[in-house]
Scaffold this active site. Structure first.
Site, PDB file in Angstrom:
ATOM      1  N   SER A 186       0.796  -1.232   0.000  1.00  0.00           N
ATOM      2  CA  SER A 186       0.000   0.000   0.000  1.00  0.00           C
ATOM      3  C   SER A 186       0.829   1.282   0.000  1.00  0.00           C
ATOM      4  CB  SER A 186      -0.974   0.022   1.182  1.00  0.00           C
ATOM      5  OG  SER A 186      -0.288   0.206   2.392  1.00  0.00           O
ATOM      6  N   LYS A 214       0.304   4.214   6.824  1.00  0.00           N
ATOM      7  CA  LYS A 214      -0.328   5.052   5.792  1.00  0.00           C
ATOM      8  C   LYS A 214       0.131   6.491   5.944  1.00  0.00           C
ATOM      9  CE  LYS A 214      -3.198   1.638   4.749  1.00  0.00           C
ATOM     10  NZ  LYS A 214      -2.907   0.755   3.671  1.00  0.00           N
TER      11      LYS A 214
END
Length: 154
Positions: free
Chosen positions: A41, A84
Site C-alpha cells: 500500500s 499510511k
C-alpha cells in the site's frame, strides 16, 4: 557453606534486569521503536520488509501534519497494524467511496491513504480513523541500508 552472598548478588542482578526491562518498555511505549513494513500500500515510498524507526511523541501531543507517514491499529481489524500517509486533518473535505462523494474529517480523526492508491485499503474504504489508533510517526527507513533515508517532510 552459606548461600547468603550468592543470594545478595542474585537479587542485585535480578534488580538490574527488571530495571532495564522497565526502562526498555517505557522507551518502546512512549518514545519510539522499530517497525517492519509489509504490504504494497505504500509503494514506491516504502516496500515490504523495510524496517522503519517510528517516534511516539508527536501523536501523543497531537502534532501530526498532513503528509506524515504513521503507523496505527487497523480500524477494521485491531490485531493488524497499518502504515499510511495522513492526507486529511480534522475539518478537511476529502473524497472517498461513499454516496455523497466527499465528507469532512471529524474532530479527533484523520484521513489516511496509501501512496499506492490502486492497491491500498485505507480511509477511502473505512472512513476517517480515530487519532487514538495512531501508534507512531515514521521518522526514517533504516533497512535496507542502501535505502536508508529520512521520511519526514518537515
Amino acid at each position: 557453606m552459606s548461600f547468603r552472598p550468592y543470594l545478595g548478588k542474585a537479587s542485585a542482578v535480578i534488580g538490574y534486569v527488571l530495571q532495564t526491562a522497565c526502562i526498555t518498555h517505557c522507551i518502546i511505549e512512549y518514545v519510539g521503536d522499530f517497525v517492519l513494513c509489509t504490504g504494497p500500500s505504500m509503494e514506491p515510498t516504502l516496500e515490504t520488509n523495510n524496517i522503519l524507526f517510528t517516534e511516539h511523541i508527536t501523536p501523543r501531543l497531537q502534532r501530526l501534519r498532513r503528509g506524515d507517514i504513521i503507523t496505527a491499529k487497523c480500524p477494521t481489524d485491531p490485531k493488524q497494524n497499518i502504515c499510511k500517509r495522513i492526507t486529511g486533518l480534522p475539518g478537511d473535505k476529502v473524497k472517498g467511496y461513499f454516496p455523497r462523494g466527499s465528507q469532512v474529517v471529524p474532530r479527533g480523526h484523520v484521513w489516511l491513504e496509501g501512496d499506492n492508491s490502486d492497491n491500498s485499503k485505507d480511509s477511502r474504504m473505512y472512513g476517517p480513523v480515530p487519532q487514538g489508533l495512531i501508534r507512531g510517526r515514521v521518522v526514517c527507513r533504516v533497512w535496507p541500508l542502501n535505502k536508508m533515508s529520512l521520511l519526514t517532510e518537515h
